[in-house]
Motif scaffolding. Structure first.
Motif, PDB file in Angstrom:
ATOM      1  N   PHE A 160       0.842  -1.250   0.106  1.00  0.00           N
ATOM      2  CA  PHE A 160      -0.071  -0.145   0.040  1.00  0.00           C
ATOM      3  C   PHE A 160       0.930   1.306   0.025  1.00  0.00           C
ATOM      4  O   PHE A 160       0.591   2.237  -0.549  1.00  0.00           O
ATOM      5  CB  PHE A 160      -0.964   0.144   1.141  1.00  0.00           C
ATOM      6  CG  PHE A 160      -2.257  -0.821   1.027  1.00  0.00           C
ATOM      7  CD1 PHE A 160      -2.879  -0.444  -0.219  1.00  0.00           C
ATOM      8  CD2 PHE A 160      -2.688  -1.542   1.926  1.00  0.00           C
ATOM      9  CE1 PHE A 160      -4.012  -0.933  -0.376  1.00  0.00           C
ATOM     10  CE2 PHE A 160      -4.012  -2.044   1.799  1.00  0.00           C
ATOM     11  CZ  PHE A 160      -4.803  -1.784   0.740  1.00  0.00           C
ATOM     12  N   PHE A 163       2.394   1.495  -3.513  1.00  0.00           N
ATOM     13  CA  PHE A 163       1.256   2.028  -4.412  1.00  0.00           C
ATOM     14  C   PHE A 163       0.812   3.407  -4.162  1.00  0.00           C
ATOM     15  O   PHE A 163       0.601   4.169  -5.075  1.00  0.00           O
ATOM     16  CB  PHE A 163       0.110   1.202  -4.440  1.00  0.00           C
ATOM     17  CG  PHE A 163      -1.036   1.345  -4.871  1.00  0.00           C
ATOM     18  CD1 PHE A 163      -1.162   1.425  -6.265  1.00  0.00           C
ATOM     19  CD2 PHE A 163      -2.110   1.589  -4.259  1.00  0.00           C
ATOM     20  CE1 PHE A 163      -2.346   1.860  -6.791  1.00  0.00           C
ATOM     21  CE2 PHE A 163      -3.206   1.949  -4.503  1.00  0.00           C
ATOM     22  CZ  PHE A 163      -3.483   2.196  -5.867  1.00  0.00           C
ATOM     23  N   GLY A 164       0.370   3.507  -3.061  1.00  0.00           N
ATOM     24  CA  GLY A 164      -0.120   5.004  -2.580  1.00  0.00           C
ATOM     25  C   GLY A 164       0.558   6.126  -3.003  1.00  0.00           C
ATOM     26  O   GLY A 164       0.051   6.969  -3.544  1.00  0.00           O
ATOM     27  N   ASN A 165       1.832   5.968  -2.815  1.00  0.00           N
ATOM     28  CA  ASN A 165       2.703   7.254  -3.308  1.00  0.00           C
ATOM     29  C   ASN A 165       2.762   7.585  -4.487  1.00  0.00           C
ATOM     30  O   ASN A 165       2.636   8.343  -5.010  1.00  0.00           O
ATOM     31  CB  ASN A 165       4.070   7.001  -2.800  1.00  0.00           C
ATOM     32  CG  ASN A 165       4.301   7.429  -1.260  1.00  0.00           C
ATOM     33  OD1 ASN A 165       4.436   8.532  -0.823  1.00  0.00           O
ATOM     34  ND2 ASN A 165       4.462   6.596  -0.265  1.00  0.00           N
TER      35      ASN A 165
END
Lengths: 243, 87
Positions: A160, A163-165
């Motif tokens: 996460f 992916f989130g960044n």
């Protein structure tokens, strides 16, 4: 404004091939070719720039692993270097206009699961299979569900985070891009007469300004996230091996 | 009626996404605190700068996790609209 995932290139009833998988293949091929190119006819005393660069990269990877995992794990340097290289190159592929594979949750979840398998292997090796299972009952047996959740969160949080960044960078760039387009059409549309009518469709503010954001979200964030992903892998494996 | 309930769910999802992003406050404060402490440490021991910087970046990345979780919840609410299927 539309935010989309990776394009699906081929699809049938039981299988689909997304664009991020193809980009990953290209990145893997590029890294392999680069390695072959850098390590062709090595000499004891380097004469060309090529070998100096190769030695610098290998030394950097070796030092990174030795400083963070200790001498005992020095043979993990190729893995750490591979994770770093594929992560940096995948994220930077967005500079060439491709959908970055790291902006696709499946890619990073795959990497995180591979690393999680390795962590579990070291945990079992450090304390035996019984000891590993007993670890779930520590400090009291009632905490079993919470221990299972925290164990499962290790790969999830790694995936996460990466992916989130990358995904947040993509979305913010896209928002700024469309906002600048709307701004330029409003400002230029305010010019009276036929000139305004003509210039209204020229998104003049979209030139150059998003590049400043791209330096942070594409270059800096990609490199830092790759480093952090690699660093967490090393720290987790080292902690697991200590039991 | 169908239209109205759809609109209510969409509005709720949008508001929920906005509220979820309030969690961005926490990592901001925490990371700023960590960076400030790292600056203090570098000021005290300038020779340990590279060690302090890499540790700080790792710590900042770890504390960023909660912000990233909230971002993913907001992203799911806005882009995927999972609550529409519950109608």
């Amino acid at each position: 404004m539309e935010v989309n995932g990776a394009k699906i290139i081929y699809q049938n009833d039981w299988f689909f091939l997304s664009g991020s998988v193809v980009t990953t293949w290209i990145v893997m091929a590029v890294i392999t070719l680069l390695c072959i190119f850098l390590t062709r006819n090595l000499k004891v005393h380097p004469t060309g720039k090529r070998q100096v660069i190769a030695e610098f990269l290998v030394n950097a990877a070796n030092n990174l692993v030795k400083n963070n995992m200790g001498e005992r794990f020095s043979y993990y340097a190729p893995l750490a270097a591979a994770v770093l290289a594929i992560s940096v190159c995948s994220s930077l592929s967005s500079l060439l206009g491709a959908f970055p594979p790291t902006g696709d949750f499946s890619t990073v979840l795959g990497w995180a699961l591979v690393i999680f398998t390795l962590i579990t292997y070291w945990k079992i090796k450090a304390s035996g299979f019984g000891g590993y299972l007993k670890g779930y009952l520590q400090p009291v047996a009632v905490l079993l569900p919470i221990n299972i959740i925290s164990e499962a969160m290790t790969p999830m949080s790694m995936a996460f985070r990466h992916f989130g960044n990358i995904a947040s960078g993509m979305i913010i760039s896209m928002l700024v891009y469309s906002a600048l387009g709307a701004l330029s059409s409003t400002v230029l549309g305010a010019i009276p007469g036929a000139v305004g009518q003509l210039l209204q469709n020229v998104p003049i503010f979209q030139v150059g300004i998003p590049a400043i954001l791209s330096v942070y979200f594409d270059l800096f964030s990609s490199c830092i996230q790759a480093f952090i992903f690699c660093m967490l892998m090393m720290v987790n494996i080292k902690l697991a091996s200590e039991g | 009626m169908e239209e109205l309930s759809r609109a209510i769910v969409l509005a709720g999802s949008a508001i929920g996404a906005g509220i979820a992003m309030i969690a961005g406050l926490g990592p901001g404060i925490g990371e700023g605190f960590a960076a400030g402490k790292a600056l203090e440490a570098i000021g005290r021991q300038p020779e340990a700068k590279s060690d302090i910087t890499s540790t700080m970046i790792l710590g900042i990345a770890l504390s960023e996790t909660t912000g990233i979780y909230s971002f993913i919840i907001a992203l799911l609410l806005v882009m995927v609209n999972p609550l529409i299927g519950r109608l």
